[in-house]
Design an enzyme around this catalytic site. Structure first.
Site: not given
Length: 399
Positions: A105, A214
């Site tokens: 993020r 991931y």
């Protein structure tokens, strides 16, 4: 020149500020936290998100921080078989014009924040969470939790799924827990065995649960999330969870998901929430964007992308607007975005139920649906979402 107030300094709020400032307006961003930071873990960015980031002038900066993955994989956790894989490499990038990427993020938030700080017309005010507002035909005034007031020509509520601006604007109560608990952690990549590393977004679907993983942070960490369809009815956000408790809740996940879960140490827990789509999130000089307007479950991986699209469309529609036209322009923005975002909200719910968590006959029906899909068919199915241009045309769904 319009003076816009933006409630919220997260990804959506900063993107909105950047979109408005780049078209010549002045913006004051009011952030609840004492600093402009963004906590959390991984985010997926499809080409439609990069289309918006390019329009905002930060596409390259985000790509430089991102991991460009090769494929999206859906695995059967029970059998270990690959159910379907969506290649997102050369042909996909050529078709949609941008890559599919994963980032932490902060690697999306930081370029937006840096760009805003470089523009004199953007004023970033921390420790200023909006508690309420009032408006008349000409102005809107926001009052913060500590009693300060800020006035402008419009107010954009970009203050997230528990938006105080939405609470006053729509009065529709808190978001709806969907009955799913998600556990998240980041694992340093040096602790991940090589046989578990892959340049892909991989999701292991089990009966009533799934695990997704991931690489993020330039490949230095593995983003790991585990979701349980447990009927959770109480909203929880970022609460620490003990490793042993997580492993107990996923007691029989299969060899690969089990190996992944055992890597996690610093887990945090959320109960996933969303809302039903609404047609109207604009009144007068006040509007909403991102999760404040159309909160969606994570299953279509489009929350951040839709917030970025909102910002670009809003910026386009206000680009040449006199202050007297603000209410009408905000209505046009709402109309341009509601069909597309509502469709993504509904898709996100459906994916969780039909693709990721089915069991028995429902799982076999899912497998039969996915089995015939080749690369071209998969690209065609996601084209409306991943490849849609960002534009302020209500007839095109605003997307």
């Amino acid at each position: 020149m319009i003076h816009a107030l933006v409630a919220g300094g997260g990804i959506g709020g900063l993107a909105t500020a950047l979109a408005l400032a780049r078209t010549g307006h002045r913006v004051t961003v009011l952030e609840r936290q004492d600093a402009f930071t963004d906590i959390g873990a991984g985010i997926q960015i499809a080409p439609n998100g990069f289309h918006a980031l390019n329009r905002l002038g930060v596409g390259r900066a985000v790509r430089d921080r991102a991991v460009l993955v090769d494929e999206l994989r859906l695995m059967d956790a029970t059998t270990g078989r690959e159910l379907v894989a969506l290649p997102v490499g050369g042909r996909y990038r050529q078709r949609f014009g941008d890559p599919y990427a994963v980032v932490h993020r902060r690697d999306l938030h930081t370029p937006l924040l840096t760009a805003c700080r470089a523009i004199d017309a953007v004023d970033l005010v921390a420790g200023a969470g909006v508690r309420r507002y009032r408006q008349d035909a000409h102005r809107v005034t926001a009052t913060t939790a500590d009693g300060r007031t800020f006035s402008g020509d419009l107010l954009v509520g970009a203050d997230g799924i528990r938006s105080t601006v939405r609470a006053q604007l729509l009065g529709d109560g808190p978001p709806r827990p969907c009955g799913h608990t998600i556990y998240r952690t980041l694992v340093p990549m040096e602790r991940v065995p090589r046989w578990l590393r892959r340049n892909a977004v991989t999701l292991w679907a089990g009966p009533g649960w799934h695990v997704v993983h991931y690489p993020v942070a330039g490949g230095s960490c593995l983003n790991l999330a585990a979701v349980l369809d447990d009927g959770a009815a109480e909203a929880v956000s970022g609460r620490p969870a003990e490793r042993a408790a997580v492993l107990r809740r996923f007691a029989d996940p299969g060899p690969v998901p089990g190996a992944l879960l055992r890597l996690g140490e610093d887990w945090r827990r959320w109960v996933l929430c969303d809302r039903d789509p609404v047609d109207v999130w604009t009144r007068g000089r006040v509007t909403l964007t991102g999760d404040a307007a159309h909160p969606m479950l994570q299953y279509a991986a489009q929350g951040a992308c839709q917030a970025l699209e909102d910002a670009v469309v809003l910026g386009d529609l206000l680009a040449d607007a006199p202050t007297t036209d603000v209410p009408q322009r905000l209505e046009r923005y709402n109309a341009a975005r509601r069909e597309r975002t509502g469709r993504v909200q509904r898709l996100s719910r459906e994916m969780g139920a039909r693709l990721y968590h089915p069991a028995g006959e429902d799982a076999r029906a899912r497998d039969a649906l996915l089995r015939p899909l080749d690369e071209d068919a998969l690209h065609h199915r996601v084209a409306w979402l991943h490849g849609a241009p960002v534009r302020a045309d209500a007839r095109g769904g605003g997307g």
